[in-house]
Motif scaffolding. Structure first.
Motif, PDB file in Angstrom:
ATOM      1  N   TYR A  16       0.967  -1.609   0.085  1.00 17.45           N
ATOM      2  CA  TYR A  16      -0.311   0.119   0.270  1.00 17.45           C
ATOM      3  C   TYR A  16       0.566   1.562  -0.290  1.00 17.45           C
ATOM      4  CZ  TYR A  16      -4.711  -1.975   0.602  1.00 17.45           C
ATOM      5  OH  TYR A  16      -5.716  -3.205   0.039  1.00 17.45           O
ATOM      6  N   TRP A  38     -10.906   7.203  -1.966  1.00 11.98           N
ATOM      7  CA  TRP A  38     -11.268   5.483  -2.280  1.00 11.98           C
ATOM      8  C   TRP A  38     -13.174   6.079  -1.828  1.00 11.98           C
ATOM      9  CZ3 TRP A  38      -7.492   3.231   1.198  1.00 11.98           C
ATOM     10  CH2 TRP A  38      -6.803   2.532  -0.461  1.00 11.98           C
ATOM     11  N   LEU A  44      -8.353   5.291  -8.066  1.00 11.08           N
ATOM     12  CA  LEU A  44      -8.715   4.321  -7.549  1.00 11.08           C
ATOM     13  C   LEU A  44      -6.771   4.617  -7.091  1.00 11.08           C
ATOM     14  CD1 LEU A  44      -9.865   1.781  -6.125  1.00 11.08           C
ATOM     15  CD2 LEU A  44      -8.420   0.306  -7.652  1.00 11.08           C
ATOM     16  N   PHE A  74      -4.969   5.641  -2.841  1.00  8.05           N
ATOM     17  CA  PHE A  74      -3.702   5.136  -2.049  1.00  8.05           C
ATOM     18  C   PHE A  74      -3.600   6.281  -1.677  1.00  8.05           C
ATOM     19  CE2 PHE A  74      -3.287   1.035  -2.594  1.00  8.05           C
ATOM     20  CZ  PHE A  74      -4.579   0.287  -3.989  1.00  8.05           C
ATOM     21  N   PRO A  83     -13.192  -3.263  -6.939  1.00  8.46           N
ATOM     22  CA  PRO A  83     -11.811  -2.920  -6.511  1.00  8.46           C
ATOM     23  C   PRO A  83     -12.250  -2.309  -5.119  1.00  8.46           C
ATOM     24  CG  PRO A  83     -12.492  -2.896  -8.627  1.00  8.46           C
ATOM     25  CD  PRO A  83     -13.716  -2.907  -7.989  1.00  8.46           C
ATOM     26  N   VAL A  84     -12.393  -0.965  -5.059  1.00  4.61           N
ATOM     27  CA  VAL A  84     -12.869  -0.524  -4.466  1.00  4.61           C
ATOM     28  C   VAL A  84     -12.595  -0.812  -3.036  1.00  4.61           C
ATOM     29  CG1 VAL A  84     -14.836   1.497  -4.620  1.00  4.61           C
ATOM     30  CG2 VAL A  84     -12.246   2.450  -3.957  1.00  4.61           C
ATOM     31  N   VAL A 115     -10.256  -3.145  -1.394  1.00  4.51           N
ATOM     32  CA  VAL A 115      -9.280  -1.844  -1.511  1.00  4.51           C
ATOM     33  C   VAL A 115      -9.233  -1.085  -0.114  1.00  4.51           C
ATOM     34  CG1 VAL A 115      -7.636   0.014  -1.804  1.00  4.51           C
ATOM     35  CG2 VAL A 115      -7.471  -1.469  -3.338  1.00  4.51           C
TER      36      VAL A 115
END
Lengths: 267, 269
Positions: free
Chosen positions: B24, B224, B69, B73, B249-250, B253
């Motif tokens: 990450y 996010w 996305l 991060f 996906p988000v 994550v």
């Protein structure tokens, strides 16, 4: 001269110490004895400035000391050194012995007070401890830790050493060593030694005076040698009856003890 | 620096968590290099399916979802770390002040902390964020301001014990400086502080995501939470397979990040 005058300390309604006055001459050793909860430790903590008395004064060589060490001058604080009951909590176990002792050096230098070198203090206390100088405190036994505490207490050249049940966590042999050491220091440096004591058998015969506390009051003071004969208070009699020492059964005997110390010195 | 935790061997779970978290941080650090497009670039065809050009497709506006996305991060991880760090720092420093300065300071700070604790944190953070100007900094400040009291409460309890220990009493008796006292306190409180840092970071991610999801906070920050909100706002999300690349996906994550942080603490006990 170190004197406590009319010290009184109550925790809420509980009278921990009630009007205790005590005087100790320079170079004198005094045992403070009594049952648990009789106020011995509270009295010592007040003397060292860790606790504030409700009334009363602590006087050292004619100077009235402030009630708590936050308000005392540095030289007053450094003049009274306290040796804690539990050597496992008195030292930071992650520090090396050197780092532990140098804390004292650092603080004293900051206040321009003359201070003994860490090595000298340690060697004075016990030459064998020198090899532990750069080892972490956690590797030391209880007796060794207590000796490090004594070395640390010695460094700022104090006038008074207060030992609060300093041997209660140690085995008998280490306890004897610690008390022999404290007496040697007292003799050689002409200090005042105030010790709280549970087990007098543990200790040696060199004590000069004894004071008995009972339920927060000082009930009896006497020369240590005469104590057995002249003790009047009920608790004092019961206390004397409880210990072999007062019945002539000393183990080890003074001769054996001297031999023990010699053997220690050789190792 | 030597402390209590560094000597202990890490459990398998902790190692895994640290590995996941390093990934990450790596992505967060190199986000601009990994992102194929700018987040503000909406020149792409809208609602494209995943392909080599758009790894996770595009949204209805024509943003590349993969870029959004990855950018999240950087924004969310940095924000969470900062919020976690500062709320832990505030709590710890105030706890030290309360223990060191004496009764009056202790009383005032503890009262304030208690006041904050009575109201559920999430509610008060949302309340503050609604009334503040909707910028990233304000959201951050709201999270920090209202989440330190829990840290304070626990660390204060621990410090109180430590201050009464003989080793610190010696330093106090010798009139040691604050630095001398801290040096002795550190080994005892650092493990708790580290734990709290992780927990607070975890909390900050959750809060930030929740706030963005509710539409509170900076409307321009592509976090996010914003991405989740955008996906939820798209009325045909479940109509087709769009949710597979727009929504899942988000969510993954966020969940993986929060769970790794939580397990890292849990494994350490």
């Amino acid at each position: 001269m170190f004197s406590l005058q009319n010290i009184r300390k109550h925790y809420g309604a509980f009278p921990a110490v009630t009007d205790v006055s005590l005087e100790i001459k320079n170079g004198e050793s005094l045992v403070l004895a009594g049952e648990s909860g009789s106020g011995k430790t509270t009295l010592c903590r007040i003397a060292a400035g860790m606790e504030k008395a409700d009334t009363g004064q602590v006087i050292l060589d004619g100077n009235i000391l402030a009630p708590s060490c936050r308000k005392r001058s540095f030289s007053d604080c450094a003049a009274i050194q306290y040796i804690f009951q539990d050597p496992y909590h008195a030292l930071e176990s992650g520090f090396t012995v050197r780092k532990t002792l140098e804390e004292c050096t650092r603080i004293c230098k900051r206040h321009q007070r003359e201070v003994m070198a860490a090595e000298d203090a340690l060697a004075y206390v016990d030459r064998r401890l020198l090899e532990y100088l750069d080892r972490p405190v956690r590797e030391l036994s209880g007796g060794q830790r207590q000796k490090v505490c004594i070395a640390r207490a010695l460094m700022p050249n104090p006038k008074v050493i207060i030992a609060d049940e300093s041997t209660s966590m140690l085995d008998k042999k280490s306890g004897m060593e610690v008390f022999d050491l404290l007496h040697r220091i007292k003799e050689e440096k002409n200090l005042i030694l105030l010790a709280v004591l549970h087990d007098v058998d543990f200790s040696c015969t060199k004590w000069e005076r004894i004071a008995i506390m009972y339920q927060g009051c000082l009930v009896e003071q006497a020369a240590f040698a005469d104590f057995k004969t002249y003790a009047k208070h009920e608790y004092s009699r019961a206390w004397i009856a409880a210990y072999d020492y007062f019945h002539g059964n000393l183990h080890p005997s003074p001769a054996e003890r001297a031999a023990m110390n010699e053997r220690n010195a050789d190792i | 620096m030597k402390n209590g935790t560094s000597g202990k061997r890490m459990s398998f779970r902790q190692k895994t968590c640290i590995m996941v978290l390093s990934i990450y941080f790596f992505i967060a650090a190199f986000a601009p290099l990994i992102m194929p497009y700018e987040v503000t670039d909406f020149s792409h065809p809208s609602l494209a399916e995943p392909c080599r050009q758009y790894l996770l497709g595009t949204d209805e506006m024509g943003h590349d979802i993969f870029s959004l996305l990855i950018y999240g991060f950087r924004l969310t991880v940095c924000m969470a770390l900062a919020a976690g760090f500062f709320s832990t720092l505030t709590g710890t420093v105030l706890a030290f002040c309360a223990c060191y300065l004496g009764k009056a300071a202790d009383h005032v700070i503890t009262m304030t902390a208690d006041l904050f604790i009575i109201v559920p944190e999430m509610v008060i953070v949302m309340f503050a964020a609604v009334f503040a100007e909707p910028t990233m900094i304000n959201t951050e400040l709201a999270i920090i301001l209202f989440s330190w009291p829990r840290v304070y409460k626990i660390i204060r309890g621990k410090l109180k014990d430590c201050m009464n220990s003989s080793k610190v009493q010696y330093t106090m008796m010798m009139k040691g400086s604050i630095a001398d006292v801290l040096q002795k306190l550190m080994p005892d409180i650092m493990p708790s502080v580290q734990t709290y840092f992780i927990l607070q970071t975890n909390k900050a991610v959750t809060y930030e995501t929740t706030l963005s999801f509710f539409g509170i906070g900076d409307p321009l920050a592509k976090t996010w939470g914003k991405l989740i909100r955008a996906a939820m706002d798209y009325e045909n999300l479940y109509y087709d397979r769009v949710f597979l690349w727009y929504f899942i996906p988000v969510i993954l994550v966020v969940v993986v990040f929060v769970v790794s942080l939580a397990l890292l603490v849990h494994g350490g006990e």
